[in-house]
Design a protein around this motif. Structure first.
Motif, PDB file in Angstrom:
ATOM      1  N   VAL A 194      20.374  28.426 -25.281  1.00 42.57           N
ATOM      2  CA  VAL A 194      20.875  29.485 -25.082  1.00 42.57           C
ATOM      3  C   VAL A 194      19.873  30.553 -24.520  1.00 42.57           C
ATOM      4  O   VAL A 194      19.913  31.155 -23.485  1.00 42.57           O
ATOM      5  CB  VAL A 194      22.168  30.104 -25.978  1.00 42.57           C
ATOM      6  CG1 VAL A 194      22.597  31.366 -25.323  1.00 42.57           C
ATOM      7  CG2 VAL A 194      23.205  29.145 -26.228  1.00 42.57           C
ATOM      8  N   LEU A 195      18.910  30.775 -25.555  1.00 42.30           N
ATOM      9  CA  LEU A 195      17.918  31.586 -25.517  1.00 42.30           C
ATOM     10  C   LEU A 195      17.055  31.293 -24.245  1.00 42.30           C
ATOM     11  O   LEU A 195      16.531  32.210 -23.651  1.00 42.30           O
ATOM     12  CB  LEU A 195      17.016  31.810 -26.639  1.00 42.30           C
ATOM     13  CG  LEU A 195      17.790  32.509 -27.911  1.00 42.30           C
ATOM     14  CD1 LEU A 195      17.017  32.356 -29.082  1.00 42.30           C
ATOM     15  CD2 LEU A 195      18.290  33.997 -27.642  1.00 42.30           C
ATOM     16  N   LEU A 196      16.922  30.026 -23.907  1.00 39.21           N
ATOM     17  CA  LEU A 196      15.971  29.559 -22.890  1.00 39.21           C
ATOM     18  C   LEU A 196      16.573  30.007 -21.579  1.00 39.21           C
ATOM     19  O   LEU A 196      15.991  30.480 -20.694  1.00 39.21           O
ATOM     20  CB  LEU A 196      15.526  28.186 -23.017  1.00 39.21           C
ATOM     21  CG  LEU A 196      14.762  27.682 -21.699  1.00 39.21           C
ATOM     22  CD1 LEU A 196      13.383  28.083 -21.658  1.00 39.21           C
ATOM     23  CD2 LEU A 196      14.586  26.009 -21.999  1.00 39.21           C
ATOM     24  N   VAL A 197      17.964  29.848 -21.474  1.00 36.86           N
ATOM     25  CA  VAL A 197      18.564  29.951 -20.297  1.00 36.86           C
ATOM     26  C   VAL A 197      18.688  31.660 -20.027  1.00 36.86           C
ATOM     27  O   VAL A 197      18.299  32.129 -18.977  1.00 36.86           O
ATOM     28  CB  VAL A 197      20.086  29.687 -20.289  1.00 36.86           C
ATOM     29  CG1 VAL A 197      20.824  29.992 -19.189  1.00 36.86           C
ATOM     30  CG2 VAL A 197      19.948  28.126 -20.368  1.00 36.86           C
ATOM     31  N   LEU A 198      18.860  32.357 -20.923  1.00 38.09           N
ATOM     32  CA  LEU A 198      18.817  33.949 -20.980  1.00 38.09           C
ATOM     33  C   LEU A 198      17.626  34.328 -20.712  1.00 38.09           C
ATOM     34  O   LEU A 198      17.347  35.163 -19.544  1.00 38.09           O
ATOM     35  CB  LEU A 198      19.230  34.486 -22.208  1.00 38.09           C
ATOM     36  CG  LEU A 198      20.648  34.524 -22.760  1.00 38.09           C
ATOM     37  CD1 LEU A 198      21.032  34.887 -23.994  1.00 38.09           C
ATOM     38  CD2 LEU A 198      21.739  35.046 -21.536  1.00 38.09           C
ATOM     39  N   LEU A 199      16.539  33.619 -21.246  1.00 32.96           N
ATOM     40  CA  LEU A 199      15.073  34.039 -20.867  1.00 32.96           C
ATOM     41  C   LEU A 199      14.785  33.757 -19.508  1.00 32.96           C
ATOM     42  O   LEU A 199      14.118  34.564 -18.575  1.00 32.96           O
ATOM     43  CB  LEU A 199      13.933  33.399 -21.780  1.00 32.96           C
ATOM     44  CG  LEU A 199      12.600  33.605 -21.778  1.00 32.96           C
ATOM     45  CD1 LEU A 199      12.431  35.183 -22.069  1.00 32.96           C
ATOM     46  CD2 LEU A 199      11.866  32.763 -22.812  1.00 32.96           C
ATOM     47  N   GLY A 200      15.122  32.720 -18.852  1.00 30.05           N
ATOM     48  CA  GLY A 200      15.089  32.266 -17.614  1.00 30.05           C
ATOM     49  C   GLY A 200      15.682  33.168 -16.349  1.00 30.05           C
ATOM     50  O   GLY A 200      15.097  33.223 -15.157  1.00 30.05           O
ATOM     51  N   LEU A 201      16.676  33.423 -16.821  1.00 30.22           N
ATOM     52  CA  LEU A 201      17.475  34.442 -15.804  1.00 30.22           C
ATOM     53  C   LEU A 201      16.756  35.821 -15.510  1.00 30.22           C
ATOM     54  O   LEU A 201      16.648  36.202 -14.680  1.00 30.22           O
ATOM     55  CB  LEU A 201      18.616  34.825 -16.372  1.00 30.22           C
ATOM     56  CG  LEU A 201      19.838  33.702 -16.206  1.00 30.22           C
ATOM     57  CD1 LEU A 201      20.988  33.898 -16.960  1.00 30.22           C
ATOM     58  CD2 LEU A 201      19.977  33.071 -15.056  1.00 30.22           C
ATOM     59  N   ARG A 202      15.783  36.149 -16.764  1.00 25.22           N
ATOM     60  CA  ARG A 202      15.075  37.416 -16.647  1.00 25.22           C
ATOM     61  C   ARG A 202      13.610  37.170 -16.195  1.00 25.22           C
ATOM     62  O   ARG A 202      12.727  37.952 -15.486  1.00 25.22           O
ATOM     63  CB  ARG A 202      14.975  38.204 -18.010  1.00 25.22           C
ATOM     64  CG  ARG A 202      16.435  38.901 -18.107  1.00 25.22           C
ATOM     65  CD  ARG A 202      16.260  39.577 -19.303  1.00 25.22           C
ATOM     66  NE  ARG A 202      15.210  40.591 -19.328  1.00 25.22           N
ATOM     67  CZ  ARG A 202      15.417  42.095 -18.793  1.00 25.22           C
ATOM     68  NH1 ARG A 202      16.341  42.200 -18.140  1.00 25.22           N
ATOM     69  NH2 ARG A 202      14.438  42.660 -18.732  1.00 25.22           N
ATOM     70  N   ASP A 203      13.075  35.905 -16.505  1.00 27.01           N
ATOM     71  CA  ASP A 203      11.814  35.350 -16.411  1.00 27.01           C
ATOM     72  C   ASP A 203      11.485  34.043 -16.204  1.00 27.01           C
ATOM     73  O   ASP A 203      11.633  33.318 -16.704  1.00 27.01           O
ATOM     74  CB  ASP A 203      10.924  35.993 -17.482  1.00 27.01           C
ATOM     75  CG  ASP A 203       9.459  35.795 -17.353  1.00 27.01           C
ATOM     76  OD1 ASP A 203       8.908  35.687 -16.169  1.00 27.01           O
ATOM     77  OD2 ASP A 203       8.703  36.170 -18.181  1.00 27.01           O
ATOM     78  N   LYS A 204      11.202  33.903 -14.637  1.00 28.19           N
ATOM     79  CA  LYS A 204      10.930  32.430 -14.131  1.00 28.19           C
ATOM     80  C   LYS A 204       9.840  31.951 -14.733  1.00 28.19           C
ATOM     81  O   LYS A 204       9.445  30.624 -14.998  1.00 28.19           O
ATOM     82  CB  LYS A 204      11.037  32.207 -12.737  1.00 28.19           C
ATOM     83  CG  LYS A 204       9.879  33.147 -11.894  1.00 28.19           C
ATOM     84  CD  LYS A 204      10.258  32.906 -10.479  1.00 28.19           C
ATOM     85  CE  LYS A 204       9.378  33.527  -9.582  1.00 28.19           C
ATOM     86  NZ  LYS A 204       9.741  33.392  -8.087  1.00 28.19           N
TER      87      LYS A 204
END
Length: 607
Positions: A194-204
């Motif tokens: 979940v944190l990786l997906v949220l992180l990816g939405l803000r920072d590729k």
């Protein structure tokens, strides 16, 4: 090359930089043929020590010790334990996300410090690149405290997944009743996802650095699938990576990748063998027949046919031979020390081939036709091939990593050209590093030696298919290019955001806009020539010319056939370029060899 001494290009350092750019590129390309980057073997030894101690010994020690197995040197006791494979893969993700696996160290352009990753991504104010503008709550291009907390939380959850003991699993016990180690705990793993997906939405940047295109599906399989289906899904995953990467090598690009890759290998001391990959060294360094054989038989064919054999074989000896071939395939890539230095990834895939196809072979009920539901199998296959298909049809929409073009040579690429003295402005960017040229000087390199070292990477780019087009754009737009400072964009990007893996989408106009906010380049001080990957159904590559202060000023195409036909240093002049759009009011200094001034009408004119 010696252990401590480099094979530096045989040039007069006092006068070499005064030569025309075309002549410098020829000298550096010819030197690369025989010596590659020419790094002292001490650097490669550093990578091997990191691989052996940090990745293998520490990784297997943690995976076995926290699972009630071991010791780590008793490989036969744990190599086929599912939880060890799970934790070793998660250990790989952790090292990638921290920044000490791929894109680490001097071979990736990180000299001082040698690590990007954590030093950049755990620091508020550093550059952040969102993947999509339309996603709410992602605006901005600077890392916030919230971004840092997401990142640290992801690392913590991932670490918890690794160090926590395994938990019993009914689906595992049903097929391996004697198993006592269980599988990784789902709770911290789902938290990490979940944190990786949220992180990816803000920072590729962090999302791509964690190699999410390959490891995120595996983590999902770990978390939600019963044991048998999980193993079959993991087989489908690794086969999709292999076959996707193999299919991406069709075309004209990959033959140009193999020769400089072989030339850079410290494990191939024979200069004769390296020269044999070029048609007629030093007169013609386009790929030879041997290079094309290595590329499309040793590369394309092996990477497509062998995984398909593994996926469907029910014969032990056939499977064993295919596993050995894929292990050797990855060990060969490791031995060449490619510039992104993905050594851990190659070792993991070597282990995965053994674990998945010999540890749990098809003939013991782990074949694709043994999945609990054909609809589940079809859904997983559809999910795994979606981004590779989309990315090869529309490379502008998908990074080359989810598109599975890792080694294909068909990359989005760029060169950055700075007007005299303008590169120093990059040091205004908030980051834990300085420009690479300054890092080398801090390490004791003479200014001329540091500059020639940096230009070697530009020479390397010239040897690839897209290099001919990029240099053609420089010659067209900057008549006095011989006075300018030209940088390989992948290296420049590494020092600005802490990571690059050859992905031009990390240094397109979005990064330039973020850099411009902090550096305030004048129009004509930083000109970037950038090209997108070739779509699989197209014969051209689409380029952009970007002025850091003005944005995109020209778009166009070139034919790939025209690019690969020429020598790296373009002795016949620039290749044909077709302009499809240009900024009508553009009168940038690059075209007129001087810095423009703003006139009373607010337009840029040549001084």
């Amino acid at each position: 090359m010696g252990f401590k001494t480099a094979d530096f290009p045989p040039v007069d350092v006092e006068t070499f930089l005064d030569k025309p750019l075309r002549e410098r590129m020829k000298t550096l390309a010819l030197h690369w043929v025989e010596y590659g980057f020419g790094s002292p073997k001490m650097i490669h030894a550093t990578y091997i020590l990191k691989l052996v101690f940090v990745y293998l010994i520490v990784g297997t020690s943690v995976a076995t010790w926290t699972s009630g197995l071991g010791p780590f040197w008793d490989v036969m006791s744990w190599w086929a334990e599912p939880i060890v494979y799970q934790k070793f893969l998660l250990w790989t993700v952790l090292l990638e996300a921290v920044g000490v696996a791929g894109s680490w160290g001097p071979l990736a352009g990180k000299f001082k410090p040698m690590t990007g990753g954590l030093l950049f991504w755990a620091r508020p104010g550093t550059i952040r690149l969102r993947p999509w503008r339309r996603v709410p709550f992602t605006s901005g291009d600077r890392r916030t405290v919230f971004d840092v907390l997401l990142y640290i939380g992801f690392l913590a959850a991932l670490s918890a997944s690794i160090v926590r003991p395994g938990v019993p699993n009914d689906s595992l016990s049903a097929v391996l009743p004697g198993n006592t180690t269980g599988l990784v705990s789902a709770a911290p793993l789902i938290t990490a996802l979940v944190l990786l997906v949220l992180l990816g939405l803000r920072d590729k940047i962090v999302f791509i650095a964690a190699r999410s295109e390959q490891y995120l599906p595996a983590m999902v399989f770990f978390a939600i699938l019963p044991f048998g289906d999980m193993l079959i899904a993991l087989k489908l995953l690794i086969v999709s990576v292999w076959v996707g990467a193999g299919a991406s090598k069709f075309g004209r690009h990959f033959s140009n990748v193999v020769p400089p890759m072989v030339s850079n290998s410290p494990c191939i001391p024979s200069r004769w063998f390296k020269r044999a990959h070029y048609r007629d060294f030093p007169r013609d360094i386009r790929p030879s027949a041997l290079a094309k054989f290595m590329a499309h038989v040793g590369g394309t064919f092996v990477e497509i046919a062998t995984p398909l054999v593994l996926l469907f074989s029910t014969n032990y000896w056939v499977t064993l031979g295919a596993v050995v071939l894929m292990v050797l395939f990855h060990l060969f890539i490791t031995s060449t020390f490619p510039l992104a230095v993905p050594l851990e990834w190659n070792i993991l895939f070597s282990y995965a081939a053994v674990f998945l196809f010999l540890g749990f072979p098809n003939w013991q009920g782990y074949a694709v036709w043994d999945m609990s539901s054909p609809w589940l199998a079809a859904g997983i296959v559809a999910g795994l091939v979606f981004f590779p298909i989309l990315g090869n049809l529309r490379p502008d929409l998908v990074s080359f990593l989810p598109s599975m073009r890792q080694y294909a040579g068909n990359w989005a690429s760029a060169l950055w050209a700075f007007a005299p003295g303008a590169e120093a402005k990059l040091n205004a960017v908030k980051r834990p590093a300085t420009n690479q040229i300054d890092q080398l000087k801090e390490m004791g390199y003479a200014p001329e030696v540091a500059e020639i070292t940096m230009q070697q990477t530009v020479g390397w780019r010239s040897m690839h298919s897209q290099g001919r087009g990029l240099f053609s754009l420089l010659y067209k737009h900057i008549p006095d290019i011989d006075r300018w400072t030209v940088r390989e964009a992948e290296f420049a990007c590494n020092s600005l955001i802490g990571f690059n893996f050859g992905d031009g989408h990390l240094h397109n106009e979005d990064l330039l806009a973020a850099v411009q906010k902090q550096c305030q380049f004048e129009p004509g001080e930083l000109i970037v020539v950038w090209v997108e990957s070739q779509a699989i159904h197209s014969k051209v590559q689409r380029y952009k010319v970007i002025d850091a202060a003005m944005g995109v000023i020209e778009r166009g195409t070139w034919k790939v056939a025209d690019a690969v036909r020429e020598q790296p240093w373009l002795p016949n002049g620039p290749i044909p370029l077709e302009v499809t759009w240009s900024r009508s009011s553009r009168t940038t200094s690059a075209r007129h060899s001087s810095v423009p001034d703003r006139n009373t009408d607010g337009q840029w004119t040549t001084a």
